[in-house]
Design a protein around this motif. Structure first.
Motif, PDB file in Angstrom:
ATOM      1  N   GLU A   1      -0.613   5.474   3.248  1.00  0.00           N
ATOM      2  CA  GLU A   1       0.803   5.101   3.321  1.00  0.00           C
ATOM      3  C   GLU A   1       1.714   6.225   2.836  1.00  0.00           C
ATOM      4  OE1 GLU A   1       2.176   2.127   4.578  1.00  0.00           O
ATOM      5  OE2 GLU A   1       0.133   2.041   5.345  1.00  0.00           O
TER       6      GLU A   1
ATOM      7  N   GLN B   1      -0.108   3.132  -6.879  1.00  0.00           N
ATOM      8  CA  GLN B   1       0.170   2.875  -5.469  1.00  0.00           C
ATOM      9  C   GLN B   1      -0.338   4.015  -4.592  1.00  0.00           C
ATOM     10  OE1 GLN B   1       4.474   2.269  -6.312  1.00  0.00           O
ATOM     11  NE2 GLN B   1       4.281   0.472  -5.005  1.00  0.00           N
TER      12      GLN B   1
ATOM     13  N   GLN C   1      -4.175   3.752  -4.347  1.00  0.00           N
ATOM     14  CA  GLN C   1      -4.663   2.613  -3.576  1.00  0.00           C
ATOM     15  C   GLN C   1      -4.268   2.686  -2.105  1.00  0.00           C
ATOM     16  OE1 GLN C   1      -3.139  -0.836  -5.598  1.00  0.00           O
ATOM     17  NE2 GLN C   1      -4.224  -0.389  -7.499  1.00  0.00           N
ATOM     18  N   GLN C   2      -3.156   3.382  -1.811  1.00  0.00           N
ATOM     19  CA  GLN C   2      -2.642   3.416  -0.445  1.00  0.00           C
ATOM     20  C   GLN C   2      -2.321   4.852  -0.028  1.00  0.00           C
ATOM     21  OE1 GLN C   2       0.771   0.834  -0.856  1.00  0.00           O
ATOM     22  NE2 GLN C   2      -0.436  -1.008  -0.536  1.00  0.00           N
TER      23      GLN C   2
ATOM     24  N   TYR D   1       6.956   5.877  -5.653  1.00  0.00           N
ATOM     25  CA  TYR D   1       5.585   5.388  -5.574  1.00  0.00           C
ATOM     26  C   TYR D   1       4.835   5.843  -6.826  1.00  0.00           C
ATOM     27  CZ  TYR D   1       6.892   4.628  -0.744  1.00  0.00           C
ATOM     28  OH  TYR D   1       7.543   4.207   0.393  1.00  0.00           O
ATOM     29  N   ARG D   2       4.460   4.868  -7.631  1.00  0.00           N
ATOM     30  CA  ARG D   2       3.742   5.218  -8.850  1.00  0.00           C
ATOM     31  C   ARG D   2       2.315   5.638  -8.520  1.00  0.00           C
ATOM     32  NH1 ARG D   2       0.672   0.770 -10.034  1.00  0.00           N
ATOM     33  NH2 ARG D   2       1.326  -1.186  -9.040  1.00  0.00           N
TER      34      ARG D   2
END
Length: 382
Positions: free
Chosen positions: A216, A209, A212-213, A205-206
């Protein structure tokens, strides 16, 4: 075993007492005059003043763990019992490999005894010693690493803190079940490394990501047995005390959020913070950031729920059917904290089903008729 032979006591002038009895320093038992009885603790702190794994290991300040402690001890105690002990600093071995083996033995003993060690490093290659501590526990493990880039450089021409992940992945015997990397920055990462990780069904997961999440990331962290957090994942503004400071990265708040998730993970049995370089840390800003991250990890630890019974009233069970497939996918929602879990059946029938962490979004994806990527990845590992 007498663990005291591996540790040196903390300086009394720094940690001999506190004028705030309700602070962290007023609640924990540090190793100053006599080694504390770690068997009566729930959480133990371990300092790792070892930097020989870095490419510039000469003329360094080895007070990193103590600087973090100074800031942590000043913070106010949170909720829960906080049965916390500080075992002092691990004595480095004659050679770097000896330090790995010492750390391995300490982690193995503490984890087998049900304690939760928090490691204050030290160069990031000490993750290898942390990982070795799980070799004789008769189980496979999941490793989550938070870093600005995967440390997968070529072994022959780089320092250990730049290729230790390579050693972990190739370790024999192989007891690594899953690996997830959080927060890498694409412009710092070799694309061939990312492609190789995807073929191995690892999750990456960069930074964008993650930002933004953020929610998650919670299921990713919830499936970890051990976590390694490199301070280089945090931006320079919040953590200047690092050798490769970068204006981009996680904020201090985002790093604390990940540590909160980590502490709450019932499965997590060790957590390491690495890469702190106090000689670059003007006004101790990085030490304050790391101390706060440790605080959130401990506070999260005291929010754990213990053993989960997915057949009890604690969980709601949802089944999702697919129009072109007679099989169903099952999800579980915890009534108390609203965390989601997903059942993954081995399609070959050789292994029993697994119930793994997932998110509400995974359930919505399945309800829309699509198989969640998390299910696909987990199925590939079985």
């Amino acid at each position: 075993m007498n663990l005291s032979i591996f540790f040196e006591p903390l300086p009394e002038e720094l940690f001999g007492g506190t004028d705030k009895p309700k602070s962290v320093g007023g609640y924990l038992a540090p190793f100053i005059h006599s080694f504390p009885d770690w068997r009566s603790a729930e959480v133990v702190l371990i300092g790792l003043p070892e930097y020989r794994g870095t490419p510039d290991a000469t003329d360094l300040t080895y007070e990193g763990p103590n600087r973090i402690r100074q800031e942590l001890y000043r913070l106010m105690k949170g909720t829960g019992s906080w049965l916390l002990m500080d075992l002092g600093n691990l004595l480095p071995g004659i050679h770097l490999e000896d330090t790995y083996l010492r750390l391995k033995e300490v982690i193995e003993i503490l984890v087998a005894a049900g304690k939760f060690p928090i490691l204050l490093g030290g160069s990031h290659d000490l993750t290898y010693g942390q990982f070795l501590g799980y070799e004789h526990l008769s189980k496979t493990v999941n490793l989550v690493m938070v870093d600005s880039q995967p440390d997968m450089a070529h072994v022959e021409d780089t320092a250990p803190d730049q290729h230790h992940l390579h050693r972990i992945l190739l370790h024999d015997p192989n007891y690594l079940f899953g690996f997830s990397h959080i927060g890498h920055q694409t412009y710092l990462t070799d694309t061939t490394t990312l492609a190789a990780f995807e073929k191995l069904h690892f999750e990456l997961y960069r930074l964008g990501q993650v930002r933004q999440q953020m929610q998650e990331m919670e299921p990713i962290i919830r499936q970890a047995d051990l976590i390694s957090f490199d301070v280089s994942a945090i931006r320079h503004q919040d953590a200047p005390g690092q050798a490769t400071a970068n204006p981009f990265g996680l904020t201090g708040e985002e790093a604390c959020q990940l540590c909160w998730y980590a502490g709450q993970n019932d499965q997590l049995s060790s957590l390491g913070f690495y890469g702190y370089r106090p000689e670059f840390d003007h006004r101790s800003l990085t030490a304050i950031t790391l101390a706060t991250m440790v605080w959130y990890s401990i506070e999260g630890f005291y929010q754990r729920q213990g053993t989960l019974d997915f057949h009890s009233n604690q969980f709601l069970r949802f089944s999702v059917g697919f129009h072109d497939n007679p099989n169903k996918m099952y999800f579980f929602k915890n009534r108390q904290n609203e965390k989601w879990w997903m059942q993954v059946d081995d399609l070959s029938g050789r292994r029993p089903s697994l119930i793994v962490p997932c998110s509400y979004q995974d359930y919505l994806t399945a309800a829309d008729g699509e198989v969640p990527n998390r299910w696909i990845v987990m199925q590939a590992r079985l």
